[in-house]
Design a protein around this motif. Structure first.
Motif, short mmCIF file in Angstrom:
data_model
loop_
_atom_site.label_atom_id
_atom_site.label_comp_id
_atom_site.label_asym_id
_atom_site.label_seq_id
_atom_site.Cartn_x
_atom_site.Cartn_y
_atom_site.Cartn_z
N LYS A 148 -26.72 60.34 7.58
CA LYS A 148 -26.09 59.44 8.55
C LYS A 148 -24.70 59.02 8.07
CE LYS A 148 -27.21 55.04 9.39
NZ LYS A 148 -28.05 53.87 9.68
N THR A 149 -24.56 58.77 6.78
CA THR A 149 -23.26 58.39 6.23
C THR A 149 -22.27 59.54 6.31
OG1 THR A 149 -24.36 56.86 4.70
CG2 THR A 149 -22.10 57.49 4.18
N LEU A 150 -22.71 60.75 6.00
CA LEU A 150 -21.82 61.90 6.03
C LEU A 150 -21.40 62.26 7.46
CD1 LEU A 150 -23.45 64.17 3.32
CD2 LEU A 150 -21.18 63.15 3.22
N GLU A 151 -22.25 62.02 8.42
CA GLU A 151 -21.93 62.33 9.81
C GLU A 151 -21.07 61.25 10.47
OE1 GLU A 151 -25.77 62.96 11.56
OE2 GLU A 151 -25.67 65.11 11.20
N HIS A 152 -20.99 60.07 9.85
CA HIS A 152 -20.23 58.97 10.41
C HIS A 152 -18.74 59.26 10.25
CE1 HIS A 152 -19.79 54.99 11.96
NE2 HIS A 152 -19.15 54.54 10.91
N THR A 153 -18.05 59.48 11.37
CA THR A 153 -16.64 59.90 11.32
C THR A 153 -15.67 58.73 11.35
OG1 THR A 153 -16.63 60.15 13.72
CG2 THR A 153 -17.11 62.12 12.41
N ARG B 23 -12.37 57.40 4.40
CA ARG B 23 -12.84 58.40 3.44
C ARG B 23 -13.24 57.79 2.10
NH1 ARG B 23 -9.10 63.14 2.36
NH2 ARG B 23 -9.99 63.94 4.25
N ASP B 24 -12.46 56.84 1.60
CA ASP B 24 -12.80 56.22 0.32
C ASP B 24 -14.12 55.47 0.40
OD1 ASP B 24 -10.53 57.18 -0.94
OD2 ASP B 24 -9.34 55.41 -0.45
N ALA B 25 -14.31 54.72 1.48
CA ALA B 25 -15.56 53.99 1.66
C ALA B 25 -16.73 54.96 1.80
CB ALA B 25 -15.47 53.08 2.87
N LYS B 26 -16.49 56.05 2.53
CA LYS B 26 -17.54 57.04 2.72
C LYS B 26 -17.93 57.70 1.39
CE LYS B 26 -17.54 60.00 6.28
NZ LYS B 26 -17.22 61.20 7.10
N MET B 27 -16.93 58.05 0.58
CA MET B 27 -17.22 58.71 -0.70
C MET B 27 -17.93 57.76 -1.66
SD MET B 27 -16.54 61.85 -0.64
CE MET B 27 -16.91 62.01 1.09
N ASN B 28 -17.56 56.47 -1.63
CA ASN B 28 -18.26 55.50 -2.48
C ASN B 28 -19.71 55.36 -2.05
OD1 ASN B 28 -16.06 54.94 -4.10
ND2 ASN B 28 -15.35 53.27 -2.81
N ALA B 29 -19.95 55.31 -0.75
CA ALA B 29 -21.33 55.20 -0.24
C ALA B 29 -22.12 56.46 -0.59
CB ALA B 29 -21.30 54.98 1.27
N THR C 122 -20.27 70.26 1.97
CA THR C 122 -19.30 71.36 1.96
C THR C 122 -18.18 71.09 2.95
OG1 THR C 122 -21.06 72.89 1.35
CG2 THR C 122 -19.04 73.85 2.21
N ARG C 123 -18.54 70.56 4.11
CA ARG C 123 -17.53 70.22 5.13
C ARG C 123 -16.57 69.16 4.60
NH1 ARG C 123 -19.11 67.01 10.43
NH2 ARG C 123 -18.91 65.37 8.90
N GLU C 124 -17.10 68.14 3.96
CA GLU C 124 -16.25 67.09 3.38
C GLU C 124 -15.34 67.67 2.30
OE1 GLU C 124 -15.63 63.82 4.00
OE2 GLU C 124 -16.84 64.09 5.80
N LYS C 125 -15.89 68.56 1.49
CA LYS C 125 -15.10 69.19 0.43
C LYS C 125 -13.94 69.98 1.03
CE LYS C 125 -15.44 72.75 -3.09
NZ LYS C 125 -16.26 73.84 -3.57
#
Length: 114
Positions: free
Chosen positions: A16-21, A25-31, A73-76
């Motif tokens: 759910k966190t990875l799909e949240h657009t 980005r920083d908050a997403k990577m920390n989570a 992989t998509r985030e990378k």
């Protein structure tokens, strides 16, 4: 709650966190880092024998892990693209500041006469 159920819940939250657009980005990577660490601790707590319900969760976890891998992989790829764009921008800015810095000297003429 069993460690398999905890691992399953953390995996769903990670997806759910990875799909949240809308998330920064920083908050997403920390989570994501926090959730991956929690998943690792939950995975360390897993030990056989497993109940039938835990086996069913394990079967569902296989497909969820494939989805997590795809999303990571998509985030990378997004991060790699941004890094590449930044380096191109930095290079072009440098060329604008000093346009004669990177001139090649391939066409030099050497006179061999005595």
């Amino acid at each position: 709650m069993s460690s398999v159920q905890k691992f399953y819940d953390l995996t769903l939250e990670l997806i759910k966190t990875l799909e949240h657009t809308k998330l920064d980005r920083d908050a997403k990577m920390n989570a994501v880092e926090m959730l991956l660490e929690k998943r690792q601790h939950a995975m360390a707590g897993m030990a056989p024998p497993y109940s039938d319900a835990e086996k069913d969760l394990g079967a569902r976890l296989i497909s969820l892990n494939a989805k997590v891998t795809q999303l990571m992989t998509r985030e990378k790829l997004f991060i790699q693209k941004d890094i590449k764009d930044l380096s191109v921008k930095k290079e072009s800015t440098g060329k604008y500041a000093n346009p004669y810095q990177s001139m090649a000297t391939d066409g030099m003429f050497y006179d061999k006469r005595k």
